[in-house]
Motif scaffolding. Structure first.
Motif, PDB file in Angstrom:
ATOM      1  N   LEU A  70       2.332   1.682  -3.743  1.00  0.00           N
ATOM      2  CA  LEU A  70       1.318   2.328  -4.580  1.00  0.00           C
ATOM      3  C   LEU A  70       1.126   3.507  -4.329  1.00  0.00           C
ATOM      4  O   LEU A  70       1.226   4.423  -5.360  1.00  0.00           O
ATOM      5  CB  LEU A  70      -0.036   1.426  -4.417  1.00  0.00           C
ATOM      6  CG  LEU A  70      -1.104   1.785  -5.254  1.00  0.00           C
ATOM      7  CD1 LEU A  70      -0.561   1.385  -6.819  1.00  0.00           C
ATOM      8  CD2 LEU A  70      -2.338   1.179  -5.294  1.00  0.00           C
ATOM      9  N   GLU A  87       0.859  -1.229   0.056  1.00  0.00           N
ATOM     10  CA  GLU A  87      -0.161   0.063   0.057  1.00  0.00           C
ATOM     11  C   GLU A  87       1.022   1.501   0.043  1.00  0.00           C
ATOM     12  O   GLU A  87       0.514   2.250  -0.756  1.00  0.00           O
ATOM     13  CB  GLU A  87      -1.008  -0.226   1.240  1.00  0.00           C
ATOM     14  CG  GLU A  87      -2.007  -1.260   1.140  1.00  0.00           C
ATOM     15  CD  GLU A  87      -1.290  -2.329   1.640  1.00  0.00           C
ATOM     16  OE1 GLU A  87      -2.176  -3.343   1.418  1.00  0.00           O
ATOM     17  OE2 GLU A  87      -0.460  -2.683   1.861  1.00  0.00           O
ATOM     18  N   VAL A 110      -4.646   2.669 -12.216  1.00  0.00           N
ATOM     19  CA  VAL A 110      -5.478   2.664 -10.819  1.00  0.00           C
ATOM     20  C   VAL A 110      -6.779   2.706 -11.186  1.00  0.00           C
ATOM     21  O   VAL A 110      -7.174   3.404 -12.121  1.00  0.00           O
ATOM     22  CB  VAL A 110      -4.879   3.312  -9.810  1.00  0.00           C
ATOM     23  CG1 VAL A 110      -3.470   3.158  -9.402  1.00  0.00           C
ATOM     24  CG2 VAL A 110      -5.263   4.895  -9.831  1.00  0.00           C
TER      25      VAL A 110
END
Length: 162
Positions: free
Chosen positions: A60, A57, A141
């Motif tokens: 990203l 996470e 995304v």
């Protein structure tokens, strides 16, 4: 034109019994990209990961922010807007759904951008809205990305002449 990227993910969490049972192993690994420093990672601390290590996470949201920054600097240079400092404190919201699957639902980039006195701040702000259509990561995304930029214009300090 296609670009190829490569990485090596090496699990480092075998405590000696492998995955003999769920608590027998660590959720740690190294990212090794040829010619670059190794990055040691863990899963999210909420899932028992090491809070001192990067997790997927973190990676990203950092990649999303970095891609946005690089395009911002490019477009600023093209527009003759001189950026002297750029930092971002992005946030993202993740949810865990029924059954345990998780996903990001949104991200907000909060760049703090220092520009020279006299900069057209409306033009500097408008650049943000062009980036999502070209940023490799943002285009990849499937959650909304918003922008909340802050501009810093330092006052001239010193005297003219010499």
């Amino acid at each position: 034109m296609a670009h190829t990227y490569t990485s090596r993910i090496l699990w480092t969490g075998n405590r000696g019994d492998g995955t003999a049972h769920y608590r027998a192993y660590d959720r740690t690994w190294d990212i090794a990209v040829p010619g670059k420093p190794v990055v040691s990672c863990s899963n999210d601390p909420l899932l028992g990961g090491d809070p001192a290590k990067m997790n997927p996470e973190d990676l990203l949201i950092s990649a999303l922010s970095a891609c946005h920054m690089l395009w911002y600097l490019h477009y600023a240079a093209d527009a003759k807007i001189t950026v002297t400092a750029y930092e971002d404190t992005p946030t993202a919201t993740g949810v865990v759904e029924a059954g345990g699957a998780g996903r990001f639902t949104e991200a907000t980039l909060r760049p703090k951008i220092t520009v020279l006195p006299g900069t057209d701040l409306a033009a500097a702000e408008a650049i943000h809205h062009r980036i999502h259509s070209v940023c490799f990561i943002a285009r990849s995304v499937n959650f909304p990305v918003s922008y909340a930029p802050e501009f810093v214009v330092p006052e001239f300090v010193g005297t003219k002449g010499g």
